[in-house]
Design an enzyme around this catalytic site. Structure first.
Site, PDB file in Angstrom:
ATOM      1  CB  SER A  38      -0.873   0.043   1.356  1.00 32.56           C
ATOM      2  OG  SER A  38      -0.264   0.456   2.434  1.00 32.56           O
ATOM      3  CE  LYS A 104      -2.519   2.057   4.855  1.00 35.50           C
ATOM      4  NZ  LYS A 104      -2.326   1.435   3.840  1.00 35.50           N
TER       5      LYS A 104
END
Length: 182
Positions: A38, A104
């Site tokens: 991701s 993230k």
């Protein structure tokens, strides 16, 4: 008697070493392994990063672009037990890696408005210039988020293969476990 004193000295040293390691990994810094893709191309799967826990220990003031590790279980409060169990010392005894800890990038701060429109991300009406993303987003539904006080909005750099705030909403500041330092 001499053997008992020697064993006690060794036991004390081992206990102090474990306590010191726990203190460092809970309050100062911790290695984290990147699971999944991701954050590509910025971070590859199985990369090891080191995160500073000092901002969490004191008062974390997020900045746009920070790479953070978060606890994705935003529907519950974090406890000291969570902090302890998330340390590398305890996680090496787990059978498998936790899928609750995500790496993230901070996209929005408290009070910001995040809009996703026509596969583009806007913060407070300005289209983001994101030279770090892997590829343009495709098939992302239009969305509108207002970031509450003491929360942030995070997204992965590989937008087409990332579970992030688009799915779980904004992240409470106390769910930010650390900030990437190297």
């Amino acid at each position: 008697m001499r053997i008992a004193k020697e064993l006690l000295a060794w036991g004390g040293s081992i206990f102090f070493g474990i306590a010191f390691a726990l203190f460092i990994s809970i309050f100062v810094f911790q290695p984290t392994k990147v699971l999944g893709s991701s954050m590509e191309p910025t971070l590859k799967p199985n990369h090891h990063i080191y995160v500073s826990k000092l901002p969490r220990t004191f008062t974390y003031k997020p900045r746009i672009g920070d790479i953070v590790i978060i606890d994705s279980r935003v529907n519950r409060a974090r406890t000291w037990k969570d902090d302890l169990l998330d340390t590398p010392l305890f996680s090496m005894f787990k059978e498998r890696h936790s899928h609750d800890v995500w790496v993230k990038r901070v996209i929005g701060l408290p009070g910001d408005t995040i809009m996703i429109k026509s596969n583009q991300v806007y913060r407070n009406g300005q289209r983001l210039k994101e030279d770090y993303i892997k590829e343009a987003m495709i098939d992302t539904p239009d969305a509108h988020f207002v970031i509450p006080e003491n929360q942030i909005f995070v997204m992965g750099d590989n937008r087409n293969n990332s579970r992030d705030s688009r799915e779980i909403g904004s992240i409470p500041i106390d769910h930010v476990l650390g900030v990437k330092i190297f």
